[in-house]
Design an enzyme around this catalytic site. Structure first.
Site, PDB file in Angstrom:
ATOM      1  CE  LYS A 129      -3.942  -2.127   2.324  1.00 34.79           C
ATOM      2  NZ  LYS A 129      -5.030  -1.926   3.293  1.00 34.79           N
ATOM      3  CE  LYS A 130       4.211   4.704  -3.690  1.00 32.99           C
ATOM      4  NZ  LYS A 130       5.013   4.935  -4.922  1.00 32.99           N
TER       5      LYS A 130
END
Length: 260
Positions: A129-130
């Site tokens: 995740k970003k």
């Protein structure tokens, strides 16, 4: 660091070592997320399966995962009710793969607009995740999913809104595929402390509704959100699913730092 430096006298008012060991995450007193399980109510999916370039896939899928077909799934998920995490939206790319003959999906990249979801996904599990700005909404007669990275558009997906009912068993099967994720945690010197392939699976999701319709997908080049590196050559299918589900604990299935 010498552990003796952390030996404190009883009753000096300081946080004791055994108390530190009980903490889930930092900052102390205001953790980034609570402990699960993480239950989702009315989680809404827009999924578009498309054909892409096989050589491009080979550059991003790690061994020992195997690619059977040059396919990618672009997904946008809106989570309006996730106890402990709040309400948020995710978008990303998922690649159909197999591991030791078991078919599943490799999570290639996920962009999320919620810090607790990013932190717990990376620290406890292995979700890639970003921070991003995805959206899922209805525009007249069209279900629209978008992803912005910073101020720039990275992806736009459109699908006819609830044109045809989808078989609920097929929808459940689509959400219940084994999922593979790559977890990498570095040491302070830049070497790898953890490098593992992990597997998880959503079990027994409750499907409230599922539909299919014509769909299109546009991806735009971006250096730090390179979704367009897996180009859209042909849209294969699309689904719109609303469900309740609980995320399962992942298991390590391959350790890259162990001798094989």
């Amino acid at each position: 660091m010498n552990c003796l430096l952390f030996t404190w006298r009883k009753g000096d008012g300081k946080l004791k070592i055994h108390e530190v060991r009980k903490q889930l995450t930092t900052p102390l007193g205001a953790p980034a997320y609570p402990w699960g399980p993480y239950n989702f109510r009315n989680r809404e999916y827009l999924n578009i399966l498309y054909r892409t370039d096989m050589e491009a896939l080979r550059r991003v899928v790690p061994e020992p995962l195997a690619i059977d077909e040059p396919l990618v799934k672009f997904e946008v998920m809106y989570m309006p009710d996730a106890p402990g995490l709040g309400a948020y939206t995710e978008a990303g790319q998922v690649i159909p793969v197999s591991f030791n003959g078991e078919k599943g999906e490799y999570l290639h990249a996920m962009y999320v607009d919620n810090h607790p979801a990013i932190a717990v996904g990376r620290e406890v599990s292995a979700y890639p995740k970003k921070l991003g700005a995805p959206r899922l909404y209805i525009d007249s007669d069209t279900l629209v999913g978008t992803l912005d990275y910073g101020s720039l558009r990275v992806a736009t997906a459109t699908m006819g809104y609830k044109h045809q009912p989808m078989d609920l068993a097929l929808a459940r099967q689509e959400l219940s595929q084994p999922t593979f994720m790559l977890k990498i945690v570095p040491n302070t010197d830049g070497s790898q402390k953890v490098c593992q392939l992990m597997r998880t699976q959503i079990n027994n999701p409750t499907i409230h509704g599922a539909w299919t319709a014509p769909a299109r997908l546009q991806l735009f080049a971006h250096a730090l959100a390179p979704m367009a590196d897996l180009p859209v050559l042909e849209v294969i299918s699309a689904s719109h699913i609303i469900t309740d589900l609980t995320l399962s604990k992942p298991d390590v299935i391959y350790d890259y730092l162990a001798e094989h």
